[in-house]
Design a protein around this motif. Sequence first.
Motif, PDB file in Angstrom:
ATOM      1  N   ILE A 146       0.855  -1.197   0.000  1.00 24.21           N
ATOM      2  CA  ILE A 146       0.000   0.000   0.000  1.00 24.21           C
ATOM      3  C   ILE A 146       0.884   1.237   0.000  1.00 24.21           C
ATOM      4  O   ILE A 146       1.662   1.450   0.923  1.00 24.21           O
ATOM      5  N   ARG A 223     -16.741   1.059  -4.231  1.00 25.60           N
ATOM      6  CA  ARG A 223     -16.793   0.909  -5.686  1.00 25.60           C
ATOM      7  C   ARG A 223     -16.304   2.188  -6.376  1.00 25.60           C
ATOM      8  O   ARG A 223     -15.802   2.149  -7.488  1.00 25.60           O
ATOM      9  N   ARG A 224     -16.510   3.334  -5.717  1.00 22.77           N
ATOM     10  CA  ARG A 224     -15.999   4.588  -6.268  1.00 22.77           C
ATOM     11  C   ARG A 224     -14.668   4.974  -5.626  1.00 22.77           C
ATOM     12  O   ARG A 224     -13.773   5.463  -6.299  1.00 22.77           O
ATOM     13  N   ALA A 226     -12.217   3.283  -4.626  1.00 14.35           N
ATOM     14  CA  ALA A 226     -11.017   2.596  -5.106  1.00 14.35           C
ATOM     15  C   ALA A 226     -10.340   3.410  -6.216  1.00 14.35           C
ATOM     16  O   ALA A 226      -9.133   3.329  -6.406  1.00 14.35           O
ATOM     17  N   HIS A 227     -11.136   4.217  -6.930  1.00 12.10           N
ATOM     18  CA  HIS A 227     -10.593   4.974  -8.068  1.00 12.10           C
ATOM     19  C   HIS A 227     -10.500   6.462  -7.795  1.00 12.10           C
ATOM     20  O   HIS A 227      -9.673   7.152  -8.370  1.00 12.10           O
ATOM     21  N   LEU A 228     -11.402   6.949  -6.958  1.00 17.89           N
ATOM     22  CA  LEU A 228     -11.530   8.391  -6.745  1.00 17.89           C
ATOM     23  C   LEU A 228     -11.681   8.650  -5.259  1.00 17.89           C
ATOM     24  O   LEU A 228     -12.450   7.963  -4.589  1.00 17.89           O
ATOM     25  N   ALA A 297      -5.496  -9.845  -3.061  1.00 18.70           N
ATOM     26  CA  ALA A 297      -6.525  -8.931  -3.581  1.00 18.70           C
ATOM     27  C   ALA A 297      -5.955  -7.520  -3.733  1.00 18.70           C
ATOM     28  O   ALA A 297      -6.245  -6.816  -4.709  1.00 18.70           O
ATOM     29  N   ILE A 298      -5.125  -7.100  -2.784  1.00 17.30           N
ATOM     30  CA  ILE A 298      -4.520  -5.762  -2.870  1.00 17.30           C
ATOM     31  C   ILE A 298      -3.598  -5.676  -4.088  1.00 17.30           C
ATOM     32  O   ILE A 298      -3.597  -4.690  -4.824  1.00 17.30           O
ATOM     33  N   ALA A 300      -3.875  -7.460  -6.831  1.00 17.61           N
ATOM     34  CA  ALA A 300      -4.704  -7.481  -8.045  1.00 17.61           C
ATOM     35  C   ALA A 300      -5.294  -6.094  -8.292  1.00 17.61           C
ATOM     36  O   ALA A 300      -5.355  -5.629  -9.438  1.00 17.61           O
ATOM     37  N   LEU A 301      -5.717  -5.419  -7.225  1.00 18.76           N
ATOM     38  CA  LEU A 301      -6.260  -4.067  -7.387  1.00 18.76           C
ATOM     39  C   LEU A 301      -5.173  -3.106  -7.869  1.00 18.76           C
ATOM     40  O   LEU A 301      -5.418  -2.254  -8.727  1.00 18.76           O
ATOM     41  N   ASP A 302      -3.974  -3.273  -7.337  1.00 15.89           N
ATOM     42  CA  ASP A 302      -2.862  -2.422  -7.759  1.00 15.89           C
ATOM     43  C   ASP A 302      -2.622  -2.555  -9.259  1.00 15.89           C
ATOM     44  O   ASP A 302      -2.437  -1.562  -9.970  1.00 15.89           O
ATOM     45  N   LEU A 304      -4.810  -3.439 -11.462  1.00 18.02           N
ATOM     46  CA  LEU A 304      -5.957  -2.819 -12.146  1.00 18.02           C
ATOM     47  C   LEU A 304      -5.808  -1.302 -12.196  1.00 18.02           C
ATOM     48  O   LEU A 304      -6.064  -0.665 -13.225  1.00 18.02           O
ATOM     49  N   LEU A 305      -5.379  -0.693 -11.067  1.00 16.83           N
ATOM     50  CA  LEU A 305      -5.282   0.761 -11.011  1.00 16.83           C
ATOM     51  C   LEU A 305      -4.169   1.283 -11.919  1.00 16.83           C
ATOM     52  O   LEU A 305      -4.256   2.381 -12.460  1.00 16.83           O
ATOM     53  N   PRO A 308      -6.024   0.331 -16.099  1.00 16.59           N
ATOM     54  CA  PRO A 308      -7.477   0.106 -16.059  1.00 16.59           C
ATOM     55  C   PRO A 308      -8.006  -0.481 -17.368  1.00 16.59           C
ATOM     56  O   PRO A 308      -9.160  -0.873 -17.440  1.00 16.59           O
TER      57      PRO A 308
ATOM     58  N   THR B 218      -7.334   6.898  -2.208  1.00 15.75           N
ATOM     59  CA  THR B 218      -7.041   6.031  -3.356  1.00 15.75           C
ATOM     60  C   THR B 218      -5.723   5.269  -3.203  1.00 15.75           C
ATOM     61  O   THR B 218      -5.616   4.143  -3.662  1.00 15.75           O
ATOM     62  N   ALA B 222      -8.591   2.823   0.524  1.00 17.86           N
ATOM     63  CA  ALA B 222      -9.418   2.045  -0.403  1.00 17.86           C
ATOM     64  C   ALA B 222      -8.696   0.828  -0.948  1.00 17.86           C
ATOM     65  O   ALA B 222      -9.329  -0.070  -1.506  1.00 17.86           O
ATOM     66  N   ARG B 223      -7.363   0.770  -0.797  1.00 22.06           N
ATOM     67  CA  ARG B 223      -6.655  -0.429  -1.246  1.00 22.06           C
ATOM     68  C   ARG B 223      -7.161  -1.661  -0.510  1.00 22.06           C
ATOM     69  O   ARG B 223      -7.102  -2.772  -1.020  1.00 22.06           O
ATOM     70  N   HIS B 227     -11.964  -4.481  -1.053  1.00 26.09           N
ATOM     71  CA  HIS B 227     -12.166  -5.928  -0.891  1.00 26.09           C
ATOM     72  C   HIS B 227     -12.813  -6.279   0.429  1.00 26.09           C
ATOM     73  O   HIS B 227     -13.482  -7.299   0.553  1.00 26.09           O
ATOM     74  N   LEU B 301     -13.535  -2.705 -11.862  1.00 25.82           N
ATOM     75  CA  LEU B 301     -13.414  -3.191 -10.482  1.00 25.82           C
ATOM     76  C   LEU B 301     -14.420  -4.306 -10.222  1.00 25.82           C
ATOM     77  O   LEU B 301     -14.103  -5.307  -9.570  1.00 25.82           O
ATOM     78  N   LEU B 304     -13.101  -7.430 -11.496  1.00 27.84           N
ATOM     79  CA  LEU B 304     -12.023  -7.917 -10.623  1.00 27.84           C
ATOM     80  C   LEU B 304     -12.592  -8.587  -9.368  1.00 27.84           C
ATOM     81  O   LEU B 304     -12.121  -9.646  -8.947  1.00 27.84           O
TER      82      LEU B 304
END
Lengths: 309, 309
Positions: A146, A223-224, A226-228, A297-298, A300-302, A304-305, A308, B218, B222-223, B227, B301, B304
């Motif tokens: 993180i 859901r928002r 994570a991106h903003l 999961a963290i 995988a999100l990284d 994605l970010l 995208p 962000t 949210a990281r 999840h 997301l 994912l």
Amino acid sequence: MAPPIACVGSGLVGRSWAIVFARAGYRVQIWDSVSSALDKTLPALCATLNELEKAGAIASASEIAGRITLADSLADAIADSCHVQESVSERLEIKRALFAEMDDIAPARATLGSSTSAIPGSAYMTGLAGSRRCLVVHPVNPPHLIPLVELCPTQETDAETVDRVAALMREVGQKPIILAREIEGFALNRLQWALLCEAMHLIGEGYCTPQDIDAVMTHGLARRWAHLGPLAVGHLNAATGFQGYFDGLGEAIGRVRATLRTDYIPSTETVAKTHAAMDATMPVSDLPRYQAKRDRAILALDRLLRDPG
Amino acid sequence: MAPPIACVGSGLVGRSWAIVFARAGYRVQIWDSVSSALDKTLPALCATLNELEKAGAIASASEIAGRITLADSLADAIADSCHVQESVSERLEIKRALFAEMDDIAPARATLGSSTSAIPGSAYMTGLAGSRRCLVVHPVNPPHLIPLVELCPTQETDAETVDRVAALMREVGQKPIILAREIEGFALNRLQWALLCEAMHLIGEGYCTPQDIDAVMTHGLARRWAHLGPLAVGHLNAATGFQGYFDGLGEAIGRVRATLRTDYIPSTETVAKTHAAMDATMPVSDLPRYQAKRDRAILALDRLLRDPG
């Protein structure tokens, strides 16, 4: 060759910092006052690095591990370092003695950062000969997954120290924010706990269940988020941006603000009920498995970010 | 053939609900008191459905659009429906008159839900012959992208209504939580605004910038929250689960709790400064592009979370 970085304290946080710095190419020297803790450090580091390699987050575990060495003494760890990152237990007396000692030993140009999340830096890093080079460098756990880092100077930290540590953090891939002055919990834990305290109020007063709170986050707010961030979310929620969002919802926000109970102290029963609800789906006996799942999961999100798609 | 669902109000929220229900196979009948608004409904719906098809989130835009029809009158829209979802503007007098009228017309077995986020349902859905079948069904915008739904009964709503609407929501792919009784802002906006109010305090008192707040979310909070909810995060942050987390951090949380300023009313300047900071990276003149980007990010997301790999 760039001077090494010293990690003082070899627990979960100290080891994660070692990965952050070594991953970016720095040599890292770890020291711990408890030598038995130090014995476990390299095996634990290698296990984490192997997981990261398996997940495709790093190219070579052995190459990174090769940059990390254990030091025999505090002096050995920090004598030639450009930055010292302290991650020992959250006890004021220990940190105070340690910062005095580190300030004596560290090279003049070295900056000294503390991973504290709960103690104001001014309580143990002021009044030293080198207090201008000391500051809080608070990571989110674990920092190798993180990126956010909170830099918090004391009234004696100089601006150059803040700038240099911010630059170091960016160089090693972290995302620093800089607090203008001290405040309990810095920014991240204040935001996190404002939400958590209101959540405990809703549970404690029987409005909803612990599972509902987590559903609101994972199926709703995050859901928002994570991106903003929360401000960008507001900005995009009105045709005229944040001003329109705040004006349009002003009355509704005002009514909620007047009834928020972030001062709510949950009863023992409410905390126990919350624990039981979590334990029902993630038994404490099996936590390491869920922690590993969280870390994947963290990652995988990284990915994605960063891309995208 | 299952009875249709009526969507009353054809704005952003009403149209999004129409997609939720039609995507799940229901026929949907939309009505709006402003006939010019209704003229724009089908083109706007088709544009959204085409975007979803392009993103791979639905198989066929035209198939789903084929299930959605415009009704000539409120009576036509709801006369044979099994559920009515009201999404008109947030004005008490309008909602009160509308619920009285809908309750007169709707079939005995139909449930009546309101998308309100800001008005307690008891202010306009009690004292009706059918108040037992009325409740708040509060979505997150837009519900076709974000699954959380808050169900909030009034003191006159019966348990069967809550159960039936919760089952309908699950059937169409939403994630309902059920509040035991009314509270300002329900759960989601209380949690969101507790965090936002403390954020405005930190900005207003000069601890950090608006951009820092969004970075904390962000790149930090949210990281994990994408999840795991805040309670699950705590549960996994201590070897002994939530109980250990709360006990271990109790003192630190207590110090922060005592200084939180979720009652903080930001000055006009603080709101303007926050708007300006957002506008600098996402100019209001270009918001639709950023909104479209946000929606694509939410879809990515969602994919994912369904398949973390």
